[in-house]
Write an enzyme that holds these catalytic residues in place. Sequence first.
Site, PDB file in Angstrom:
ATOM      1  N   ARG A  79       0.924  -1.061  -0.296  1.00  0.00           N
ATOM      2  CA  ARG A  79      -0.380  -0.436   0.110  1.00  0.00           C
ATOM      3  C   ARG A  79       0.428   1.028   0.445  1.00  0.00           C
ATOM      4  NH1 ARG A  79      -4.815  -2.239   3.487  1.00  0.00           N
ATOM      5  NH2 ARG A  79      -5.767  -3.204   1.822  1.00  0.00           N
ATOM      6  N   LYS A 136     -20.731 -16.483   0.343  1.00  0.00           N
ATOM      7  CA  LYS A 136     -21.986 -16.465   0.413  1.00  0.00           C
ATOM      8  C   LYS A 136     -23.422 -15.481  -0.971  1.00  0.00           C
ATOM      9  CE  LYS A 136     -23.116 -17.559   5.564  1.00  0.00           C
ATOM     10  NZ  LYS A 136     -22.812 -16.620   6.439  1.00  0.00           N
ATOM     11  N   GLY A 163     -10.542  -9.193  -1.057  1.00  0.00           N
ATOM     12  CA  GLY A 163      -9.273  -9.369  -0.541  1.00  0.00           C
ATOM     13  C   GLY A 163      -8.770 -10.599  -0.801  1.00  0.00           C
ATOM     14  N   GLY A 178     -13.321  -3.997   0.126  1.00  0.00           N
ATOM     15  CA  GLY A 178     -14.792  -3.769   0.309  1.00  0.00           C
ATOM     16  C   GLY A 178     -15.315  -2.411  -0.610  1.00  0.00           C
TER      17      GLY A 178
HETATM   18  P1  ADP Z   1     -13.115 -12.262  -1.896  1.00  0.00           P
HETATM   19  O1  ADP Z   1     -11.950 -11.455  -0.179  1.00  0.00           O
HETATM   20  O2  ADP Z   1     -12.438 -12.307  -2.684  1.00  0.00           O
HETATM   21  O3  ADP Z   1     -14.609 -11.165  -1.672  1.00  0.00           O
HETATM   22  P2  ADP Z   1     -14.988 -14.111   0.154  1.00  0.00           P
HETATM   23  O4  ADP Z   1     -14.479 -13.185   1.026  1.00  0.00           O
HETATM   24  O5  ADP Z   1     -16.720 -13.874  -0.242  1.00  0.00           O
HETATM   25  O6  ADP Z   1     -13.670 -13.354  -1.233  1.00  0.00           O
HETATM   26  O7  ADP Z   1     -14.733 -15.570   0.013  1.00  0.00           O
HETATM   27  C1  ADP Z   1     -13.625 -15.787   0.827  1.00  0.00           C
HETATM   28  C2  ADP Z   1     -14.616 -17.249   1.427  1.00  0.00           C
HETATM   29  O8  ADP Z   1     -15.089 -18.143   1.071  1.00  0.00           O
HETATM   30  C3  ADP Z   1     -13.292 -18.056   1.738  1.00  0.00           C
HETATM   31  O9  ADP Z   1     -12.679 -18.486   2.794  1.00  0.00           O
HETATM   32  C4  ADP Z   1     -13.816 -19.247   1.776  1.00  0.00           C
HETATM   33  O10 ADP Z   1     -12.793 -20.186   2.175  1.00  0.00           O
HETATM   34  C5  ADP Z   1     -14.969 -19.418   1.205  1.00  0.00           C
HETATM   35  N1  ADP Z   1     -14.928 -20.419   0.245  1.00  0.00           N
HETATM   36  C6  ADP Z   1     -15.026 -20.654  -1.209  1.00  0.00           C
HETATM   37  N2  ADP Z   1     -15.802 -21.530  -1.332  1.00  0.00           N
HETATM   38  C7  ADP Z   1     -16.321 -21.899  -0.413  1.00  0.00           C
HETATM   39  C8  ADP Z   1     -17.490 -23.821   0.058  1.00  0.00           C
HETATM   40  N3  ADP Z   1     -17.574 -24.404  -1.241  1.00  0.00           N
HETATM   41  N4  ADP Z   1     -17.705 -23.826   1.153  1.00  0.00           N
HETATM   42  C9  ADP Z   1     -17.763 -22.694   2.428  1.00  0.00           C
HETATM   43  N5  ADP Z   1     -16.906 -21.550   2.055  1.00  0.00           N
HETATM   44  C10 ADP Z   1     -16.429 -21.400   0.615  1.00  0.00           C
HETATM   45 MG    MG Z   2     -13.258 -11.793   1.821  1.00  0.00          MG
END
Ligand code: ADP
Ligand code: MG
Length: 401
Positions: A44, A205, A358, A381
């Site tokens: 950063r 989710k 992230g 975010g």
């Molecule tokens: P980002 O930070 O890239 O936006 P998210 O925070 O939405 O991504 O999602 C990341 C999380 O999703 C990780 O901690 C990962 O373990 C979880 N994840 C991915 N696939 C699954 C799954 N099939 N079941 C449960 N958790 C999952």
């Molecule tokens: Mg995340």
Amino acid sequence: MANVVNVAHKKTIDDVDVRGKRALVRADFNVPQDASGAITDDTRIRAALPTIQALLERGAAVILMSHLGRPKGKRDDRYTLAPVAARLSDQLGRPVDLAPDAVGPETEALARALQPGRVLLLENLRFHPEEEADDPAFARALAALADLYVDDAFGTAHRAHASTAGVASYLPAVSGYLMQRELAALGGALEHPERPFAAVIGGAKVSGKLAVLEHLLPLVDLLLIGGGMANTFLHAQGYGVGTSLLEIDLVDTARTLLDEARRTGAQIVLPVDVVVAARVAPDAAHREVDIAEVPPDWAIVDIGRRTRSLFTHTLSTCRTVLWNGPMGIFEMPPFAEGTRAVAQAIAESGATSIVGGGDSVAAVEELGLAGRMTHVSTGGGASLEFLEGKTLPGVAALDDK
Ligand code: ADP
Ligand code: MG
């Protein structure tokens, strides 16, 4: 799509004369530190250098401000920006003075005396509760230190704080290069993508990314869904998902999105096979099964081999790819193959590629593929809210061209 329309119309540091002026630059110096306070990743700080250097070369005096951690509105020396001042000074090759506070008579005196070519860093903004409250008096006190406001903190642009939004009411307000690059990459992809345009959306989710899915669906040609959120869509299509993460209250919403895609002509691509595990643990028994054969007492933890091929092939035909959210529980090495395959496929697709989020960014960096993406967003975010179609307060506050 208010954000998309606004972006290109905001002034940048290239649109103003900064010679002899004091520029107040909001940067994102919220760096990770170890227990002793040593900076463990200075990405950063390095990301802010182009803006700072350009201002200095053009004869401005630079006053930098940032938050660090969560000091909860009180002075707390664990969250001092002193280590940032030291690292920044190394990288700029010139002294960086640290003001004792973000506002107050001593800081005002330092700012007033600051000569062109010199750099002053204000102490942690969040030592004051007024920062996150977007208090007008605090914003005015910050503005009084300078002649011009430059926002280069994309990572906090989704927050309406005194240093990201309020201050812009009292000074000419323009974006720095990092902010400009983020907005151009994200906005460009949404506004005029080379087609086919695919979004790959994963993560835990649906609920966290529902607004993103809804906003992107009418814009994309293809929507590839993986990760835990795919389960809710698979359930909506009548497949059993065992003990997997499932948001039962969103099954109808998933169905609506599938119908909507049929209407708009976007193609939603879901997993055709998955990795299932007896427990969610790195040492758990696991195997690959067809999507119709998920055992009732097992959980989906990654996309399967055929899905990896399907996604890889699909992405190889695309000209623009936007990726947010891992394909599986990639923190556990046996379940990281889907995320690795998608990262690799995007890197090799030759498409304009944008990665936000992230965890997705962490995955791409761990895999050593960040350099092969067109743009890796520095704001988790903020990039998510941008992809939801929201206007970011830190962007809205900047002056129009
Ligand atoms: P980002 O930070 O890239 O936006 P998210 O925070 O939405 O991504 O999602 C990341 C999380 O999703 C990780 O901690 C990962 O373990 C979880 N994840 C991915 N696939 C699954 C799954 N099939 N079941 C449960 N958790 C999952
Ligand atoms: Mg995340």
